[in-house]
Design a protein around this motif. Structure first.
Motif, short mmCIF file in Angstrom:
data_model
loop_
_atom_site.label_atom_id
_atom_site.label_comp_id
_atom_site.label_asym_id
_atom_site.label_seq_id
_atom_site.Cartn_x
_atom_site.Cartn_y
_atom_site.Cartn_z
N LYS A 114 37.90 41.45 33.54
CA LYS A 114 39.09 42.29 33.46
C LYS A 114 40.05 41.82 32.38
O LYS A 114 40.70 42.64 31.72
CB LYS A 114 39.81 42.30 34.82
CG LYS A 114 39.01 42.96 35.93
CD LYS A 114 39.78 42.92 37.25
CE LYS A 114 38.97 43.58 38.36
NZ LYS A 114 39.68 43.55 39.67
N ASN A 120 38.13 36.81 37.18
CA ASN A 120 38.64 37.99 36.48
C ASN A 120 38.90 37.73 35.00
O ASN A 120 38.84 38.66 34.19
CB ASN A 120 39.93 38.48 37.13
CG ASN A 120 39.70 39.05 38.51
OD1 ASN A 120 38.67 39.68 38.76
ND2 ASN A 120 40.64 38.83 39.41
N THR A 135 31.54 35.81 36.64
CA THR A 135 32.19 37.07 37.03
C THR A 135 31.61 37.69 38.29
O THR A 135 32.34 38.24 39.11
CB THR A 135 32.12 38.08 35.88
OG1 THR A 135 30.74 38.32 35.54
CG2 THR A 135 32.87 37.58 34.66
#
Length: 357
Positions: A137, A114, A108
């Motif tokens: 995310k 993501n 990440t």
């Protein structure tokens, strides 16, 4: 919306970067949306006392420990850099499953991924789940070996991580975050649950695809299926049941040494999986029952009309004996049969002639 197909390379590279690149090529050539590997530092993940799973004992050297086996399957940071670049050049998304915090941050922070795939074995690892929630995310959470209560508990940790920066959770924090409107919204926007049977290969009698429906109903999240069964037909059934993601192991050669090769698809099978998933998606349609464009030309051919069962004279009464229903469907509909009985023929009808509309 099309199914997101993850070609799971996993550790089928056997620690060889060049074989890993070949796996990316196979996944891209097959038309998969993403190719997924596993990122870990063996000594951070497996203790010296950890036994192998039964399937691992059967497919690797019986005398080596799980730690020794896993050490040979690591990919370095430089390996990841090469593989991510290669995936980009082939137009396929690179994904990986981290098994420790350092590997999570490598993916990440160092490489800017993501989306993170969380494996089934980490669903009770609350500290790791919290770090994942605060690092990525989009999350894909496999639920193999889990009860519904354990899935909810894991989602509570993720919701807490999504909605607060509190360092140390207190009793009840996870439940409150899960129940909150903000927590539910974040989960809906960021998490997909994968039903999974954690056995390699998974027995068909233990697949329980209906549990995928249960997950969707219980949590209101997108669901998919991580398939460990032989063949491709269970993945196709999962797509027909509404799976938004399909994950399937593949290899360049099922006869290679290593823990997962034997339960993986070979290149042509992976290609067939992708192609047939796309065909199933097309087949699902919009759910409205109506004649399709290709059916219109066949309606008159396949349907029937009222016709003369024998020659009918002008002014003769239509009866059950002189009327029948035969193809084509270009004349009076059989629905008008009862209203036609007792009426008189306006003209001569030779045998098999359709009644006028």
């Amino acid at each position: 919306m099309s199914t997101f197909i993850i070609a799971e390379a996993g550790v089928n590279h056997n620690g060889d970067r060049h074989l890993a690149q070949r796996l990316i090529d196979i996944a891209a050539d097959a038309g998969a949306d993403a190719v997924k590997f596993q990122t870990f530092q063996a000594d951070r993940v497996v203790s010296r006392h950890a036994p192998k799973a039964e399937y691992q004992t059967q497919t690797t050297h019986q005398t080596e420990s799980q730690l020794e086996m896993v050490r040979k399957l690591e990919l370095s940071a430089s390996d990841h850099e090469v593989l991510i670049s290669h995936a980009q050049s082939r137009g396929i998304q690179f994904l990986s499953t981290p098994f420790d915090v350092a590997s999570l941050h490598l993916l990440t922070q160092n490489f800017g991924l993501n989306t993170i795939k969380i494996p089934s074995g980490e669903i009770t690892n609350a500290p790791f789940l919290l770090e994942i929630a605060r690092s990525a995310k989009v999350l894909i959470l496999s639920t193999g070996m889990s009860t519904l209560a354990e899935v909810e508990a894991a989602l509570g940790v993720l919701a807490f991580g999504f909605t607060t920066d509190k360092a140390i959770p207190q009793p009840g924090d996870f439940e409150r975050s899960f129940a909150s409107d903000q927590g539910q919204q974040e989960l809906r926007e960021r998490v997909t649950l994968l039903h999974c049977t954690t056995e390699y290969p998974a027995p068909f009698a233990e697949v329980n695809l209906r549990a995928m429906d249960t997950l969707a109903a219980a949590f209101g999240l997108s669901v998919g299926y991580s398939d460990h069964t032989p063949g491709i037909h269970i993945s196709l059934a999962a797509v027909a049941r509404g799976a938004r993601i399909i994950e399937k192991h593949f290899t360049s050669d099922r006869t290679l040494p290593g823990p997962d090769h034997q339960a993986s698809l070979e290149p042509e099978e992976l290609h067939q999986l992708v192609q047939q998933i796309r065909e199933v998606e097309q087949s699902l349609g919009d759910g409205i029952k109506r004649p399709t464009p290709s059916e219109w030309k066949n309606r008159d051919i396949a349907r029937k009309s009222l016709v003369a069962a024998r020659a009918i004279r002008k002014d003769e009464t239509f009866t059950a004996e002189n009327l029948t229903c035969k193809r084509p469907g270009t004349g009076l509909s059989p629905f008008d049969y009862w209203q036609t009985l007792g009426q008189r023929a306006a003209k001569l009808y030779p045998i098999d002639e359709t009644l006028d509309v």
